[in-house]
Design an enzyme around this catalytic site. Sequence first.
Site, short mmCIF file in Angstrom:
data_model
loop_
_atom_site.label_atom_id
_atom_site.label_comp_id
_atom_site.label_asym_id
_atom_site.label_seq_id
_atom_site.Cartn_x
_atom_site.Cartn_y
_atom_site.Cartn_z
N CYS A 88 0.85 -1.18 0.00
CA CYS A 88 0.00 0.00 0.00
C CYS A 88 0.90 1.24 0.00
O CYS A 88 1.47 1.60 1.02
CB CYS A 88 -0.88 -0.01 1.24
N LEU A 89 1.07 1.84 -1.16
CA LEU A 89 1.98 2.96 -1.30
C LEU A 89 1.33 3.97 -2.25
O LEU A 89 0.81 3.58 -3.29
CB LEU A 89 3.31 2.44 -1.88
#
Lengths: 557, 157
Positions: free
Chosen positions: B92-93
Amino acid sequence: MSDDDSDIFFEYEYDQEDDLDESSFCFSSDGEDDVMFDVDGENSDTPQTKISDTLANVGANGTLYYPWNVEQFIENKLLAKLDKLANGTLTACSIDELLIMLQVKGWQEDEVLNDYFDNRDKLYEACGLPVGVPMRNTLKKIKNYSCFVCCEDYSETYVYSLTCGHTYCINCYYSYISNELANGGPITCIEPDCKYTIPYRDVTDIFDIVNKTNHGGVTTIKSMVENPLLVANTKAMINSKRKYKWCPATDCNGFAELVGNVNDSVESLSSAKESVDISKVPIVTCSENHEFCFDCNYENHLPCPCWIVKKWIKKCNDDSETANWIDANTHGCPQCQSAIEKNGGCNHMTCKKCKFEFCWICFEDWKKHRNDYYSCNKYRNERQEDEQRKNRSKQSLERYLHFYKRFAIHENSMKGDLKTMAQIDTYTRLYMEDLRDQGKKNLSWNDIQFLPTAMRALQNGRKALKWTYCFAYYLGKSNFATIFEGNQDFLNKTVEDLSEVFEQIMSKKNPDKVGMILKNKTKLRNLSELVNSRKNMLINGARANLDDGLLWFDNEI
Amino acid sequence: MSLNQIRLQEERKQWRKDHPFGFYAKPMKTADGSLDLRQWTAGIPGKQNTLWANAVYPITIEFPEEYPSKPPKVRFPANFFHPNVYPSGTVCLSILNEEQDWRPAITLKQIVLGVQDLLDTPNDESPAQEPAYRAYKKDRALYEKKVKEQAKKYASA
């Protein structure tokens, strides 16, 4: 919903109340049949049919609302604000700058003004607009270009860059923008960490060029209201606010805006869980004149209250009836319990799964039947109990199927009607164009206005009819329920009559379709009147009887 | 050839020409032995002087049909211990999220460097798994122990 939302509509609400008191107000309170727009979308861009800003519609039960579609909304709401700023207070800014600022500030023109005069540079920076330098966006055709994003080597292509000068090919910008549109917010330069925002008109230009090269020379975006960025922004806004609801009709881009007692009606309905007061159901229409319920976002489901609709839909989707069917029509294998449906006459059964052989009548091992088959006919009490249970679920299933079948038939018929009506619509249009081309006396649009009215009556009549079956399914037994069914029959018959006239017009046996339409003018008018009045009678009757406790919903079902 | 293939070939060329020290990245092979440019395996070295040091963490990078308009999906092995890695291993970036900071101009090099940065600087705002997030917030000693165990598991030779 924030407070400042309601502020915008202050003036409308007050105007509205003034209008209500005056006899000049043209929508009767039960006037759900009152027509604001024509069924065909094309007519809605003629100026006469445009919504007057100060006049809200009144739904079946006094709900105040505006019917919209995306284009009208952009034109009347968003672009109006732009005009106000561009021609009034912020003449120093360009249209592009104003649009970006308005979008970033959620179309609150006051906030734009405040921030602008408070700290212009800060606002510009927040909006991704160049500060201290002029906007230097370029879209130009160049030779021998190799794009960093798609790594394509072009001998000639359009490239786009913002004030920052980060240049990429138009195809990359096109697909990048197309993807970003889903987010509904401002779109920035492709370069990571570059904050410059792409202006609206550049989006139009980029889309135009790509569409022209890829789809054969047609300019697709004609005006501001079709600007992809504005459309995406509008859609995101409608999705995020509770006072807007999309029309649930297939392929409809209309929606409704609730004004006045937004919180009242929405709150009171969802809190009054099993209320039988169907006068509160907030029926609204979209710009295409589709009626729908603002509360549960289903099509107009009167005479049913929302909670019955939810129950019914759940029931129709559930497997519960499948289970009932299995229970009523199958027996478990006495050995392995697999459900078995008997499909032949012989009572000597062999389970497909475990190969157990048994008798369908007494469910004993078949071996016991070798000598005297009929020994299993001895009466046993417990078996009777089992049968009774089966009968009960069989009956309940049959009851459900009875209503569901009718519900589904009318649903399908609505689709069929729509097809027929679309044909008729095209046909009349062609005919009228023909006449005009020949310079003959024009069949005036007014002469044919009874058609859309009749079509609407048919659709709405069928819709109401459809939901009466859901209504009737949950209805407790009483004399008034019988009366309701009688009214239902009346409506059914009239609707079918009207539908038949339409079918006859389009019948292959009938070569002169327009002649037939004109010949049946009176009949169509009368029948649609009748459908409307019978529909209203049915719904109003149901409402009154529910109120008086003469009709009730059976909770056991 | 589709848009993404040309770009992916270019990414591969650039990577072979020059890539950051300690990293590796290569396209996977398909069943018939040819290269599948849409699926890559890569290794992210932990930064020196951090809990993550002396290990190379394997990731897979999956490029969608719409790449580079849409971002690739980066995955660690399932159950990778990190506050911003989903139980499935998906990272999750924000630069890998098309609704956030993804831009078509972001290169493979920037992606892997971004993931390396994330290792030792988790983002409090978007927790993606419970065990690592909880340990990170509530029990830093446990968090460090787990991370070190994980570093041993992926220790570079």
